[in-house]
Design an enzyme around this catalytic site. Structure first.
Site, short mmCIF file in Angstrom:
data_model
loop_
_atom_site.label_atom_id
_atom_site.label_comp_id
_atom_site.label_asym_id
_atom_site.label_seq_id
_atom_site.Cartn_x
_atom_site.Cartn_y
_atom_site.Cartn_z
N ASN A 9 4.76 -0.13 4.29
CA ASN A 9 4.57 1.26 4.99
C ASN A 9 4.60 1.19 6.49
O ASN A 9 3.70 0.87 7.12
CB ASN A 9 3.13 1.98 4.35
CG ASN A 9 3.17 3.29 4.99
OD1 ASN A 9 3.69 3.86 5.58
ND2 ASN A 9 1.93 3.95 4.62
N HIS A 95 -0.45 9.57 0.23
CA HIS A 95 -1.17 8.66 1.00
C HIS A 95 -2.29 9.10 1.55
O HIS A 95 -2.59 10.44 2.00
CB HIS A 95 -0.34 8.32 2.04
CG HIS A 95 -0.71 6.81 2.78
ND1 HIS A 95 -1.68 6.91 3.79
CD2 HIS A 95 -0.62 5.67 2.70
CE1 HIS A 95 -2.06 5.66 4.18
NE2 HIS A 95 -1.18 4.76 3.61
N GLU A 97 -3.81 9.09 4.29
CA GLU A 97 -3.48 9.64 5.67
C GLU A 97 -2.96 10.94 5.57
O GLU A 97 -3.44 11.97 6.46
CB GLU A 97 -2.61 8.74 6.58
CG GLU A 97 -3.50 7.37 7.02
CD GLU A 97 -2.68 6.28 7.41
OE1 GLU A 97 -1.41 6.76 7.56
OE2 GLU A 97 -3.29 5.35 7.65
N GLY A 175 -6.28 0.20 7.56
CA GLY A 175 -6.01 0.01 9.02
C GLY A 175 -7.28 -0.45 9.72
O GLY A 175 -7.61 -0.43 11.04
C1 PEP Z 1 -1.34 1.53 4.11
O1 PEP Z 1 -0.76 2.21 5.19
O2 PEP Z 1 -1.04 2.04 3.06
C2 PEP Z 1 -2.10 0.49 4.34
C3 PEP Z 1 -2.67 0.01 3.28
O3 PEP Z 1 -2.39 0.18 5.80
P1 PEP Z 1 -2.98 -1.26 6.23
O4 PEP Z 1 -2.33 -2.40 5.61
O5 PEP Z 1 -2.64 -1.26 7.68
O6 PEP Z 1 -4.43 -1.03 6.01
#
Ligand code: PEP
Length: 263
Positions: A9, A95, A97, A175
């Site tokens: 992603n 997601h 976010e 993140g």
């Molecule tokens: C994501 O964007 O779904 C994700 C898991 O991000 P990260 O690996 O940066 O935690």
């Protein structure tokens, strides 16, 4: 046997000028028998990534990071699932976010999942609890609710035949550099399959791949893939780094061989 999937992603990173080259580099460094690879760049980079991969490695799937819940209409700035046909074969849906920033509810996510399926796309349906839910001992309940709500109205056999995948992504791990433990993630993937069974998915519950997502790196991927109930990863930050993707997919190749998928 369930597929092993590593999905990248890229979130709101890369431009049409550089995304194709990055996709090509990642593709060339992640050839592993038995591992399904997917790259989900921003919408404006989909064409560049599709063209680069068609040339470099057509085995790498391309995915959108979202689809709209309507087919067409007065929705400025949005992208409907049928518009993506020919550009992508996958779509991330729900997601955290987007649940946080765009106010996506489980009911809305369920409509998006259906739109993606109708358009012939493979949805990666994201669920996961917030830190306060986990600390209050509500993680299972919250995720159970999300799974049932986000898949409301989806026919299990249709989902299976379309290749629907679920990603367990605890919000507090995304993140943050603070990943879940393999054991905790596996407990949640088991709970997700129990939710699917509870929702009447029967045998499809055990046939549905469930990924872990949340600060996955080449250093911790082994912990997740050592768990038989975890079928891969949705990778954010580390997915923009070819060295990281090489390590992550390389480890997934070991799991694919161990699970008899590499032949
Ligand atoms: C994501 O964007 O779904 C994700 C898991 O991000 P990260 O690996 O940066 O935690």
């Amino acid at each position: 046997m369930r597929e092993v999937v590593i999905a990248a992603n890229w979130k709101m990173h890369t431009t049409p000028a550089d995304a194709g080259e990055l996709a090509r580099t990642i593709a060339s460094r992640t050839r592993e028998a038995g591992v399904t690879r997917v790259i989900c760049p921003p919408f404006v980079c989909l064409g560049a990534v599709r063209d680069a991969l068609a040339d470099a490695d057509p085995d790498v799937g391309v995915g959108a990071q979202n689809v709209h819940h309507e087919l067409a209409g007065a929705f400025t700035g949005e992208i409907a699932a049928p518009m993506l046909v020919g550009l992508v074969t996958w779509a991330i849906v729900g997601h955290s976010e987007r649940r946080r920033d765009a106010g996506e509810t489980d009911a809305l996510v369920a409509r998006k999942v259906s739109r993606a399926l109708d358009a012939g796309l493979r949805p990666i349906v994201c669920v996961g609890e917030r830190l306060e839910d986990r600390e209050a001992g509500r993680a299972n309940d919250v995720v159970d609710h999300q799974v049932r709500g986000s898949l409301e109205g989806v026919e299990p056999v249709v989902a299976r035949d379309a290749g629907l995948v679920i990603a367990y992504e605890p919000v507090w791990a995304i993140g943050t550099g603070r990943n879940a433990s393999g054991l905790d993630a596996a407990a949640m993937t088991d709970a997700i399959r129990a939710s699917l069974e509870g929702a009447g998915w029967g045998a499809v519950a055990t046939e549905t791949p469930v990924l872990y997502g949340g600060s996955v790196t080449s250093a911790n991927i082994a912990e997740f893939l050592a768990e038989p109930s975890i079928d891969g990863a949705l990778v954010g930050g580390a997915s923009l780094k070819p060295d990281e993707m090489a390590g992550i997919v390389g480890r997934a190749g070991i799991t694919a061989r161990a699970r008899g998928l590499a032949g």
